[in-house]
Design an enzyme around this catalytic site. Structure first.
Site, PDB file in Angstrom:
ATOM      1  N   GLU A 151      14.016 -14.870  -8.814  1.00  0.00           N
ATOM      2  CA  GLU A 151      13.273 -13.612  -8.857  1.00  0.00           C
ATOM      3  C   GLU A 151      11.873 -13.835  -9.414  1.00  0.00           C
ATOM      4  OE1 GLU A 151      15.184 -10.347 -10.812  1.00  0.00           O
ATOM      5  OE2 GLU A 151      13.577  -8.949 -10.261  1.00  0.00           O
ATOM      6  N   GLU A 245      16.735  -0.954  -8.478  1.00  0.00           N
ATOM      7  CA  GLU A 245      16.773  -1.293  -9.889  1.00  0.00           C
ATOM      8  C   GLU A 245      16.015  -0.234 -10.672  1.00  0.00           C
ATOM      9  OE1 GLU A 245      16.779  -5.712 -11.804  1.00  0.00           O
ATOM     10  OE2 GLU A 245      14.926  -5.028 -10.944  1.00  0.00           O
TER      11      GLU A 245
END
Ligand code: MN
Length: 294
Positions: A151, A245
């Site tokens: 990420e 998220e």
């Protein structure tokens, strides 16, 4: 294409009741996939989690940021070894949680360094320490049929790389096909030139996408240009996981909430937030598909 939600929208603790709640709520809000934070892969009751999942058609991925005592960019061999042990355990846990389903479970997040603001730039030695570990973890992951995604996060959360292009360079040096770049709109908004170019630059090596607002609250209430992001995903025919998220001080995970500086109460009703996000993401994908015909 799997549309998912991060577990911290539902609960800060993933014991038996937390897992039950997260699984039930994820389905109820209209998602196919639950992304489980795996900050304590040794402490997790895997048997209970698998039992909670039962015959639910829910797909599961896992993510984490490495802790200080398991930072694989460290120059201390023992710390690097501990990081490798943690990542190895994450593979075992994720394999169990996948319950033999015919898909590629993904282990992602900041699995290449500590999730923290570093006091100095990354050294070449720190970079190669992390890459060596990830090469071995990628090989073990391949044995399980698991994919890894690195990420790309902003400068306050790692010093290794902060843009899609630099993430791509990092994983090319690892040289394993099952390691991909993971882009997150919250971080892109801080570090990238726009929402288009990084997606095209990473192209076929894009393996995971997080959808988050500039303040990590309700989608569409901040300053992220989601229209351009979804148009770019359509342009490269992206069909990997897309995971919502969001974090609020209402739902607290002792480690992650502090690392991510979640001090504000941006929402109180996780179900309303998640239902909204599910339809926002699906509508955005649909809009980009229709626009591509013009
Ligand atoms: Mn993210």
């Amino acid at each position: 294409m799997e549309i998912g939600v991060h577990g911290l929208v539902w609960t800060g603790s993933f014991d038996e009741s937390g897992m039950d709640r997260a699984i039930r709520s994820t389905r109820e809000a209209g998602f196919d996939l639950l992304e489980l934070p795996l900050f304590d892969p040794f402490g997790m009751d895997v048997g209970a989690a698998v039992a909670s999942l039962g015959r639910s058609p829910l797909a599961v991925n896992a993510s984490l940021g490495l802790p200080p005592h398991g930072d694989i960019t460290s120059l201390d061999r023992a710390v690097v070894d501990e990081g490798e042990r943690i990542l190895g355990r994450c593979l075992e846990v994720l394999d169990a949680l996948n319950r033999g389903e015919d898909r590629t479970p993904m282990l992602g997040g900041v699995i290449y360094s500590q999730l923290a603001k570093y006091p100095e730039p990354a050294s070449p030695q720190s970079r190669s320490n992390a890459q060596d570990v990830l090469g071995r973890i990628a090989d073990r992951a391949a044995g399980y049929g698991i994919g890894l995604s690195l990420e790309v996060v902003n400068r306050y959360e790692t010093n290794q790389f902060n843009t899609g292009r630099d993430g791509l360079a990092f994983l090319r040096e690892i040289g394993r096909d099952n390691v991909t770049v993971h882009l997150d709109t919250y971080h892109m908004h801080i570090e990238e030139t726009d929402m288009w170019q990084p997606v095209l630059d990473v192209g076929p090596r894009l393996g995971y996408v997080h959808i988050g607002e500039s303040h990590r609250g309700y989608l569409g209430t901040g300053t992220v240009d989601f229209g351009t992001l979804f148009a770019a995903l359509e342009r490269i025919s992206y069909d990997g996981p897309i995971v919502f998220e969001s974090f609020s001080s209402r739902v607290v995970h002792s480690e992650l909430s502090r690392s991510l500086a979640i001090w504000r109460d941006l929402w109180t009703d996780g179900m309303d937030l998640a239902r909204h996000a599910s339809s926002f993401i699906r509508n955005s994908i649909h809009t980009a598909r229709m626009a591509a015909r013009h």
